[in-house]
Design a protein around this motif. Structure first.
Motif, mmCIF file in Angstrom:
data_model
loop_
_atom_site.group_PDB
_atom_site.id
_atom_site.type_symbol
_atom_site.label_atom_id
_atom_site.label_comp_id
_atom_site.label_asym_id
_atom_site.label_seq_id
_atom_site.Cartn_x
_atom_site.Cartn_y
_atom_site.Cartn_z
ATOM 1 N N LEU A 176 76.116 -23.165 40.716
ATOM 2 C CA LEU A 176 74.837 -22.997 39.951
ATOM 3 C C LEU A 176 74.698 -24.228 39.322
ATOM 4 O O LEU A 176 73.292 -24.834 39.205
ATOM 5 N N LEU A 177 75.415 -25.203 38.524
ATOM 6 C CA LEU A 177 74.824 -26.249 37.830
ATOM 7 C C LEU A 177 74.309 -27.345 38.779
ATOM 8 O O LEU A 177 73.461 -28.004 38.393
ATOM 9 N N THR A 178 74.987 -27.554 39.887
ATOM 10 C CA THR A 178 74.387 -28.552 40.885
ATOM 11 C C THR A 178 72.920 -28.024 41.561
ATOM 12 O O THR A 178 72.470 -28.824 41.730
ATOM 13 N N ALA A 179 72.833 -26.733 41.450
ATOM 14 C CA ALA A 179 71.792 -26.399 42.177
ATOM 15 C C ALA A 179 70.189 -26.215 41.322
ATOM 16 O O ALA A 179 69.424 -26.342 41.770
ATOM 17 N N LEU A 180 70.636 -26.174 40.035
ATOM 18 C CA LEU A 180 69.785 -26.390 39.004
ATOM 19 C C LEU A 180 68.999 -27.677 38.824
ATOM 20 O O LEU A 180 69.859 -28.663 39.074
ATOM 21 N N ARG A 232 77.819 -12.105 28.952
ATOM 22 C CA ARG A 232 78.124 -13.594 29.249
ATOM 23 C C ARG A 232 78.314 -13.789 30.723
ATOM 24 O O ARG A 232 78.547 -13.032 31.488
ATOM 25 N N PHE A 233 78.340 -15.177 31.089
ATOM 26 C CA PHE A 233 78.901 -15.782 32.359
ATOM 27 C C PHE A 233 79.434 -17.016 32.211
ATOM 28 O O PHE A 233 79.525 -17.424 31.003
ATOM 29 N N TRP A 234 80.323 -17.368 33.157
ATOM 30 C CA TRP A 234 81.068 -18.460 33.082
ATOM 31 C C TRP A 234 80.691 -19.400 34.432
ATOM 32 O O TRP A 234 80.338 -18.865 35.625
ATOM 33 N N VAL A 235 80.868 -20.886 34.306
ATOM 34 C CA VAL A 235 80.810 -21.489 35.458
ATOM 35 C C VAL A 235 82.305 -22.078 35.311
ATOM 36 O O VAL A 235 82.586 -22.681 34.464
#
Length: 152
Positions: free
Chosen positions: A7-11, A43-46
């Motif tokens: 998620l974080l690298t795809a954004l 909520r969600f987590w990375v």
């Protein structure tokens, strides 16, 4: 094999930075139940480090692991879709460090920043498609193994 979507690298960087303003660092000890199927998904987590098993209760005493998530993986997507309930359970397979995001706060940010909202929804859709493809492959592998071992 499909490539896992992180998620974080795809954004895009600008959207990632806005999202990270809402991140809270959390940890879960090994064997901690993070959430249970049917519970409120808010909520969600990375995952930063460690591993999490997604599981499904199949009998009153038996759970089956349906996926294992690790560093960079997004844990939880049910916060994004009504009825906002977890579809699976999640348990820390090892000590886990993660970024935690409050679902309603992220949704409010997405309304404020539609480009972020679109990027986030597209990325979550890619994550889900990737996991579905992985699950389909596992099911086909199990089916093929059963067919080889005898009549169904």
């Amino acid at each position: 094999m499909t490539k896992a979507i992180k998620l974080l690298t795809a954004l895009p960087q600008a959207q990632r930075e806005r999202l990270m303003e809402l991140a809270e660092e959390v940890s879960f000890p090994e064997d901690a139940r993070i959430f249970e199927a049917g519970g409120t998904a808010d909520r969600f987590w990375v995952i930063r480090s460690g591993a999490v098993h997604l599981d499904q209760q199949v009998t009153s005493r038996q759970r089956v692991t349906v996926a294992t998530l690790g560093a960079g993986d997004m844990l939880g997507w049910s916060w994004l879709f009504p009825p906002y309930e977890w579809d699976f359970g999640a348990v820390a397979f090892s000590n886990v460090r993660a970024y935690e995001f409050d679902g309603p706060s992220v949704l409010a940010l997405c309304v404020e920043d539609p480009l972020l909202g679109l990027s986030l929804v597209r990325t979550v859709a890619e994550v889900l498609a990737s996991r579905l493809e992985t699950t389909r492959g596992k099911l086909m592998e199990q089916y093929t193994m059963r067919r080889r071992s005898g009549p169904l």
